[in-house]
Design a protein around this motif. Structure first.
Motif, PDB file in Angstrom:
ATOM      1  N   CYS A  85       0.770  -1.062   0.062  1.00  0.00           N
ATOM      2  CA  CYS A  85      -0.064  -0.009   0.142  1.00  0.00           C
ATOM      3  C   CYS A  85       0.946   1.215   0.073  1.00  0.00           C
ATOM      4  O   CYS A  85       1.737   1.469   0.727  1.00  0.00           O
ATOM      5  CB  CYS A  85      -0.736   0.056   1.417  1.00  0.00           C
ATOM      6  SG  CYS A  85      -2.008   1.636   1.148  1.00  0.00           S
ATOM      7  N   GLY A  87      -0.558   4.497  -0.119  1.00  0.00           N
ATOM      8  CA  GLY A  87      -1.529   5.372   0.364  1.00  0.00           C
ATOM      9  C   GLY A  87      -0.563   6.217   1.179  1.00  0.00           C
ATOM     10  O   GLY A  87       0.360   5.885   1.826  1.00  0.00           O
ATOM     11  N   THR A  89      -0.965   7.325   4.429  1.00  0.00           N
ATOM     12  CA  THR A  89      -0.820   6.546   5.685  1.00  0.00           C
ATOM     13  C   THR A  89       0.201   5.648   5.725  1.00  0.00           C
ATOM     14  O   THR A  89       1.398   5.773   6.375  1.00  0.00           O
ATOM     15  CB  THR A  89      -2.209   6.406   6.104  1.00  0.00           C
ATOM     16  OG1 THR A  89      -2.935   7.460   6.358  1.00  0.00           O
ATOM     17  CG2 THR A  89      -1.750   5.589   7.626  1.00  0.00           C
ATOM     18  N   CYS A  90       0.255   4.830   4.697  1.00  0.00           N
ATOM     19  CA  CYS A  90       1.074   3.486   4.721  1.00  0.00           C
ATOM     20  C   CYS A  90       2.367   4.100   4.332  1.00  0.00           C
ATOM     21  O   CYS A  90       3.502   3.641   4.963  1.00  0.00           O
ATOM     22  CB  CYS A  90       0.506   2.479   3.714  1.00  0.00           C
ATOM     23  SG  CYS A  90      -0.825   1.718   4.523  1.00  0.00           S
ATOM     24  N   CYS A 104      -4.400   3.722  -1.547  1.00  0.00           N
ATOM     25  CA  CYS A 104      -4.855   3.288  -0.053  1.00  0.00           C
ATOM     26  C   CYS A 104      -5.902   2.033  -0.490  1.00  0.00           C
ATOM     27  O   CYS A 104      -6.742   1.908  -1.085  1.00  0.00           O
ATOM     28  CB  CYS A 104      -5.562   4.213   0.366  1.00  0.00           C
ATOM     29  SG  CYS A 104      -6.556   3.978   1.845  1.00  0.00           S
ATOM     30  N   LEU A 105      -5.258   1.170   0.381  1.00  0.00           N
ATOM     31  CA  LEU A 105      -6.114  -0.079   0.366  1.00  0.00           C
ATOM     32  C   LEU A 105      -7.203  -0.101   1.398  1.00  0.00           C
ATOM     33  O   LEU A 105      -8.105  -1.150   1.505  1.00  0.00           O
ATOM     34  CB  LEU A 105      -5.286  -1.313   0.843  1.00  0.00           C
ATOM     35  CG  LEU A 105      -4.148  -1.621  -0.152  1.00  0.00           C
ATOM     36  CD1 LEU A 105      -3.476  -2.654   0.412  1.00  0.00           C
ATOM     37  CD2 LEU A 105      -4.653  -2.253  -1.423  1.00  0.00           C
ATOM     38  N   ASN A 106      -7.517   0.994   2.233  1.00  0.00           N
ATOM     39  CA  ASN A 106      -8.577   1.319   2.848  1.00  0.00           C
ATOM     40  C   ASN A 106      -8.488   0.449   4.363  1.00  0.00           C
ATOM     41  O   ASN A 106      -9.483   0.509   4.742  1.00  0.00           O
ATOM     42  CB  ASN A 106      -9.906   0.964   2.273  1.00  0.00           C
ATOM     43  CG  ASN A 106     -10.326   2.043   1.207  1.00  0.00           C
ATOM     44  OD1 ASN A 106      -9.935   3.262   1.522  1.00  0.00           O
ATOM     45  ND2 ASN A 106     -10.726   1.796   0.070  1.00  0.00           N
ATOM     46  N   TYR A 107      -7.352   0.002   4.669  1.00  0.00           N
ATOM     47  CA  TYR A 107      -7.304  -0.581   5.893  1.00  0.00           C
ATOM     48  C   TYR A 107      -7.041   0.424   7.200  1.00  0.00           C
ATOM     49  O   TYR A 107      -7.203   0.245   8.206  1.00  0.00           O
ATOM     50  CB  TYR A 107      -6.244  -1.508   6.129  1.00  0.00           C
ATOM     51  CG  TYR A 107      -6.377  -2.721   5.234  1.00  0.00           C
ATOM     52  CD1 TYR A 107      -7.453  -3.406   5.048  1.00  0.00           C
ATOM     53  CD2 TYR A 107      -5.433  -2.923   4.221  1.00  0.00           C
ATOM     54  CE1 TYR A 107      -7.422  -4.737   4.246  1.00  0.00           C
ATOM     55  CE2 TYR A 107      -5.532  -4.105   3.177  1.00  0.00           C
ATOM     56  CZ  TYR A 107      -6.595  -4.965   3.360  1.00  0.00           C
ATOM     57  OH  TYR A 107      -6.636  -5.803   2.385  1.00  0.00           O
ATOM     58  N   CYS A 108      -6.778   1.780   6.556  1.00  0.00           N
ATOM     59  CA  CYS A 108      -6.252   2.923   7.462  1.00  0.00           C
ATOM     60  C   CYS A 108      -7.348   3.596   8.045  1.00  0.00           C
ATOM     61  O   CYS A 108      -7.006   4.282   9.117  1.00  0.00           O
ATOM     62  CB  CYS A 108      -5.042   3.647   6.843  1.00  0.00           C
ATOM     63  SG  CYS A 108      -5.702   4.630   5.407  1.00  0.00           S
TER      64      CYS A 108
HETATM   65  S1  FES Z   1      -2.946   4.175   3.209  1.00  0.00           S
HETATM   66 FE1  FES Z   1      -2.592   2.082   3.393  1.00  0.00          FE
HETATM   67  S2  FES Z   1      -4.507   1.163   3.772  1.00  0.00           S
HETATM   68 FE2  FES Z   1      -4.924   3.399   3.565  1.00  0.00          FE
END
Ligand code: FES
Lengths: 88, 486
Positions: free
Chosen positions: A9, A11, A13-14, A44-48
């Motif tokens: 990921c 994204g 955050t990651c 973003c895989l939406n885990y965050c």
């Molecule tokens: S940034 Fe990786 S899950 Fe949202």
């Protein structure tokens, strides 16, 4: 066809929580496993997004398994496990 | 050097994100007090320490640094909620930007000299005889060093016929180019701020994350939250490639996070380049042996505290931040200006420049995006009022400054750069030699960057330098060349 698909990921955050460092995986995996394993980056895989789930970032998906607080070692271990299962 | 992905850095960013989230909630003080409990709730795993209480106590300390306080003067019973309240009220930030977390530091070796298992417990005990401080005792038939007495003189090491005694590395001490950080006899690290050049190498080197920057995020965010003043960001050239998305997407992501306007410091770098090239030509005409650059804040502190002799050879041209901050303050006299930085050293420079109000590191900016759930790659592209040149945008990479200056000199072939990529104990010696001999053999333009690889190796960077450089190259390819107008 690749036996194992790895999705890192990338994204925001990651990326900030450490996925930036995981980009080394592309080269490492290529050298170690050749065409059996494919690594790609992802939005973003939406885990965050829930509550404080960002604390478990970065997330990496190895086939269907989600790895939290992923490190290069953790991902390589999971790849080995998956390849072993596949070999059976 | 540069950043790494150790657990302590993960923790630091998580804590920053939690503080920011708490700050934008309707109960900042209480939510801040609860951060250690939220991170380690009852029954949670205790990944790093002996027990959950110790772990929470250390998290509390890290939150304090995130709120901008020194950890050395700890008042144990004071609640984080009280610190949070004080942080909001604070008018001025602390002068020394670094602070050490003793509890984390204690995880490292207590003394630098260590007796290994190779010790034969020989009868002659040459180590004991060699020690002038009585620091060696026999425990279970083997030598043992009393850290409170040991002065790390290495006499025992040299005396041992079995080579059983070794010197252990203390990463922060080894990384510090000026010997400003040291473990005392109790195994606790202290920074000597008279010597410290704020280069941030110890922050990056400590595997326990014991050296913290005193964050200014609350000082900045309080203006953003209240909306009482415009807050303008100035992003250093090395930001390119530090976060996902393009620099133009980053700009609108930052506006979404609450900044009123965003400027590239590379725009200031363009002014630095032209002025420095002119200064270089003038100095050479007047017979100067060489000139050093002047844009690295860590190097400038080094000159001030450790090598005043080289000052006459250092360019008097302002740093890129100096020029851009001047432009921004002129355009927005009432605004709060924030420099977005790859390193801690710029905190020091900013304190000395009235046009720069605060500093936010890349890590802190990243934490802000996390807390605000802003996805940079989903933001629109927003161009800059003034687009910076290729040369200016390349300022944060080693040899980028020298190349820029060279590119606008009248006779580029006469510019002979000497590149210092990383100020270490060794390269510091080189500089001392240049100053003493008043010469830099074969070269006339000495570029100094404190961090290995340049600013992209700064202590608060996020991405791997190699990857960040690739991203940068893409942008450079579409940027225009700097032109010198007379
Ligand atoms: S940034 Fe990786 S899950 Fe949202």
């Amino acid at each position: 066809m690749a036996k194992v698909n790895v999705k890192i990921c990338m994204g925001t955050t990651c990326f900030v929580m450490g996925a930036s460092q995981l980009q080394e995986l592309v080269d490492i995996v290529n050298k170690r496993y050749g065409e059996d394993v494919v690594v790609v980056g992802s939005t973003c895989l939406n885990y965050c997004t829930d509550n404080s789930e960002y604390s478990k970032a970065p997330y990496v998906r190895v086939n269907d398994t989600v790895i939290q607080e992923a490190t290069i070692d953790k991902v390589l271990q999971e790849i080995d496990r998956k390849l072993k299962e596949d070999g059976k | 050097m540069g950043n790494n992905n150790s657990q302590s850095i993960h923790l630091k960013k998580e804590i920053l994100a939690r503080i920011i989230e708490a700050f934008f909630s309707d109960n900042f003080e209480e939510r801040t007090r609860l951060i250690p409990y939220d991170m380690r709730p009852k029954g949670a795993d205790v990944p790093y320490r002996c027990c959950i209480y110790k772990e929470r106590a250390i998290l509390k300390e890290r939150v304090k640094a995130g709120l901008g306080f020194a950890l050395e003067d700890d008042i144990e019973y004071k609640l984080l909620s009280e610190y949070a309240k004080e942080a909001v009220k604070r008018e001025k930030v602390d002068e020394n930007p670094l602070t050490v977390l003793d509890a984390a530091c204690a995880g490292c070796v207590p003394s630098r000299i260590y007796v290994t298992d190779l010790c034969k417990g020989c009868v002659a005990r040459p180590c004991q005889a060699a020690c002038k401080f009585g620091a060696i005792e026999m425990v279970d038939g083997k030598s043992k060093i009393d850290g409170s007495k040991c002065k790390s003189c290495k006499m025992c090491m040299n005396a041992c016929p079995y080579n059983a005694i070794v010197k252990l590395a203390v990463p922060c001490e080894d990384a510090c180019p000026v010997g400003a950080i040291q473990k005392d006899e109790n195994g606790i690290t202290r920074i000597d701020f008279e010597q410290c050049i704020s280069c941030g190498k110890c922050v990056a080197a400590c595997p326990f994350g014991a050296v913290h920057e005193k964050s200014q995020i609350i000082d900045i965010l309080k203006y953003i939250k209240s909306g009482s003043k415009k807050v303008i960001a100035m992003v250093a050239p090395s930001i390119i490639g530090q976060l996902p998305g393009s620099i133009y997407q980053l700009k609108s992501a930052m506006k979404k996070a609450g900044f009123s306007e965003v400027f590239e410091v590379a725009q200031g770098a363009d002014i630095t380049t032209i002025n420095e090239a002119k200064e270089f030509e003038e100095r050479m005409e007047n017979g100067a042996p060489f000139m050093t650059t002047s844009c690295c804040a860590g190097y400038n502190q080094f000159v001030k505290k450790h090598l005043p002799e080289i000052k006459e050879f250092r360019s008097t041209t302002g740093t890129p931040l100096y020029y851009i901050a001047e432009i921004v303050k002129k355009q927005y006299p009432d605004a709060i200006t924030v420099f977005v930085s790859p390193c801690v050293a710029k905190r020091k420079e900013s304190m000395e420049n009235p046009n720069v109000d605060y500093v936010m590191t890349y890590e802190e900016l990243g934490a802000l995006f996390i807390a605000k759930r802003i996805e940079i790659t989903e933001c629109e592209e927003d161009k800059f009022e003034t687009e910076s040149s290729k040369q200016g945008r390349n300022f944060g990479v080693t040899s980028g400054v020298a190349d820029a200056v060279k590119s606008v000199c009248k006779n580029p072939e006469e510019v002979k750069p000497y590149i210092i990529s990383g100020l270490t104990k060794e390269t510091a010696k080189d500089l001392k030699k240049f100053a003493k001999d008043k010469s830099c053999p074969g070269c006339n333009l000495v570029e100094v960057m404190c961090c290995e690889g340049g600013c992209i190796g700064g202590n608060a960077t996020i991405n791997i330098p190699r990857v960040a450089k690739k991203e940068l190259k893409t942008l450079l390819d579409e940027s225009k060349d700097l032109e010198r107008k007379e």
